[in-house]
Design an enzyme around this catalytic site. Structure first.
Site, PDB file in Angstrom:
ATOM      1  N   GLY A  95       3.362  -3.272  -3.593  1.00 11.95           N
ATOM      2  CA  GLY A  95       2.949  -2.210  -4.521  1.00 11.95           C
ATOM      3  C   GLY A  95       1.819  -2.606  -5.442  1.00 11.95           C
ATOM      4  O   GLY A  95       1.428  -1.835  -6.319  1.00 11.95           O
ATOM      5  N   GLY A  97      -1.110  -2.598  -4.744  1.00 11.69           N
ATOM      6  CA  GLY A  97      -2.150  -1.580  -4.534  1.00 11.69           C
ATOM      7  C   GLY A  97      -1.651  -0.178  -4.858  1.00 11.69           C
ATOM      8  O   GLY A  97      -2.396   0.791  -4.687  1.00 11.69           O
ATOM      9  N   GLU A 103       4.460   3.069   1.772  1.00 12.77           N
ATOM     10  CA  GLU A 103       4.694   1.833   2.541  1.00 12.77           C
ATOM     11  C   GLU A 103       6.169   1.727   2.923  1.00 12.77           C
ATOM     12  O   GLU A 103       6.512   1.363   4.057  1.00 12.77           O
ATOM     13  CB  GLU A 103       4.267   0.612   1.718  1.00 12.77           C
TER      14      GLU A 103
HETATM   15  C1  5RP Z   1      -0.231  -2.372  -1.604  1.00  9.97           C
HETATM   16  C2  5RP Z   1       0.542  -3.561  -1.200  1.00  9.97           C
HETATM   17  C3  5RP Z   1      -0.208  -4.706  -0.594  1.00  9.97           C
HETATM   18  O1  5RP Z   1       0.377  -5.036   0.611  1.00  9.97           O
HETATM   19  C4  5RP Z   1      -0.146  -5.881  -1.527  1.00  9.97           C
HETATM   20  O2  5RP Z   1      -0.620  -5.496  -2.788  1.00  9.97           O
HETATM   21  C5  5RP Z   1      -0.972  -7.055  -0.984  1.00  9.97           C
HETATM   22  O3  5RP Z   1      -2.323  -6.756  -1.085  1.00  9.97           O
HETATM   23  P1  5RP Z   1      -3.448  -7.733  -0.560  1.00  9.97           P
HETATM   24  O4  5RP Z   1      -3.353  -7.739   0.931  1.00  9.97           O
HETATM   25  O5  5RP Z   1      -4.728  -7.093  -1.058  1.00  9.97           O
HETATM   26  O6  5RP Z   1      -3.228  -9.106  -1.157  1.00  9.97           O
HETATM   27  O7  5RP Z   1       1.728  -3.640  -1.341  1.00  9.97           O
HETATM   28  O8  5RP Z   1       0.560  -1.425  -2.267  1.00  9.97           O
END
Ligand code: 5RP
Length: 221
Positions: A95, A97, A103
Site C-alpha cells: 500500500g 503506492g 491489490e
Molecule cells: C503499491 C504497493 C507496492 O507494491 C509497494 O509500495 C512496493 O512498491 P515498489 O515496487 O515501488 O517498491 O503496495 O500500493
C-alpha cells in the site's frame, strides 16, 4: 547492484510464472512497472490482464497489452506485484503506492500470488514500514482513535486520494507480532476499507532480488 537493478532483475524473473493463454493480475509500483515493461515483450502469449490501479492500467495500455474488467473474467492464473515489506512467511505490508484495496482484490481472485521485491524489503517482524490503511473519509478521526488503541500512530497521507475516492492513514510504531489476527481486527473497525497487511492471504512465491541473483522462496507449511 543498486535497488532499481534488483527490482528489474526480479521483475524479469517473474515472466517465468506467466502462463500462456491466461489472464493475469498485475500490481502497482516501481517493481510492478518493471514487470509490465518485461511483459510487453511477450504480450502475444497472454489473453489479457487485470490491473490493480489506474496507473498500472495506463502503463499496460501504453504497451498495447489488453486490460480487462475483473467482473468480465474468471479466476486469474497468477498475480504479480511488489511489496513494502515481507517476512519469512511471505506475509506482506503493501500500500506504499496507495493501491492496497485493488491489490487485495486482484490477489484474492488469483490462483497464485508471486511477490517480487528487492532484499531490503525482507524483515523478521513486520511493522518497520508504516502500515497503510484505506479509510472512508468521514471515518478518518474515528478510525484514527481506534488505531491509537492498538498502539499505532496514524498519520494522514497528505494530498492523496485512492483510485476508490478514499484516504490513506499510514500507521507508525506497530510491532506486528500476530499479522493474521491484527489484519482481521483492523478490518473490523467501521470505516476501514482495507488494511495493507496481506497475512491471511500471503504470497505463494517470493522472488527476492539479491546481489547474488534472484532467490525463490515459498511459504512454509
Ligand atoms: C503499491 C504497493 C507496492 O507494491 C509497494 O509500495 C512496493 O512498491 P515498489 O515496487 O515501488 O517498491 O503496495 O500500493
Amino acid at each position: 547492484m543498486n535497488q532499481d537493478e534488483l527490482k528489474k532483475q526480479v521483475a524479469e524473473a517473474a515472466i517465468e510464472y506467466v502462463e500462456t493463454g491466461t489472464v493475469i493480475g498485475v500490481g502497482t509500483g516501481s517493481t510492478a512497472n518493471y514487470f509490465i515493461d518485461a511483459l510487453a515483450k511477450i504480450k502475444g502469449r497472454i489473453d489479457g490482464t487485470v490491473a490493480s490501479s489506474v496507473a498500472s492500467a495506463e502503463r499496460l495500455k501504453s504497451h498495447g497489452i489488453p486490460v480487462m474488467d475483473l467482473n468480465e473474467v474468471g479466476e486469474l492464473s497468477v498475480y504479480i506485484d511488489g511489496a513494502d515489506e515481507t517476512n519469512d512467511y511471505l506475509q506482506l505490508i503493501k500500500g506504499g503506492g496507495g493501491a492496497l484495496t485493488r491489490e487485495k482484490i486482484v490477489a484474492g481472485a488469483s490462483h497464485k500470488f508471486v511477490c517480487i521485491c528487492d532484499d531490503s524489503k525482507l524483515v523478521k517482524i513486520l511493522g518497520r514500514f508504516p502500515l497503510p490503511i484505506e479509510v472512508i473519509p468521514m471515518a478518518q478521526s474515528f478510525v484514527a482513535r481506534e488505531l491509537v488503541k492498538h498502539g499505532g500512530r496514524p498519520e494522514l497521507r497528505q494530498g492523496f486520494t485512492t483510485d476508490n475516492g478514499n484516504i490513506i492513514l499510514d500507521v507508525k510504531d506497530l510491532e506486528i507480532l500476530e499479522p493474521c489476527r491484527l489484519e482481521s481486527q483492523l478490518n473490523d473497525i467501521p470505516g476501514v476499507v482495507t488494511v495493507g497487511l496481506f497475512a491471511n492471504r500471503p504470497a505463494d512465491v517470493l522472488l527476492l532480488g539479491t546481489s547474488n541473483g534472484v532467490e525463490t522462496r515459498t511459504a512454509p507449511d
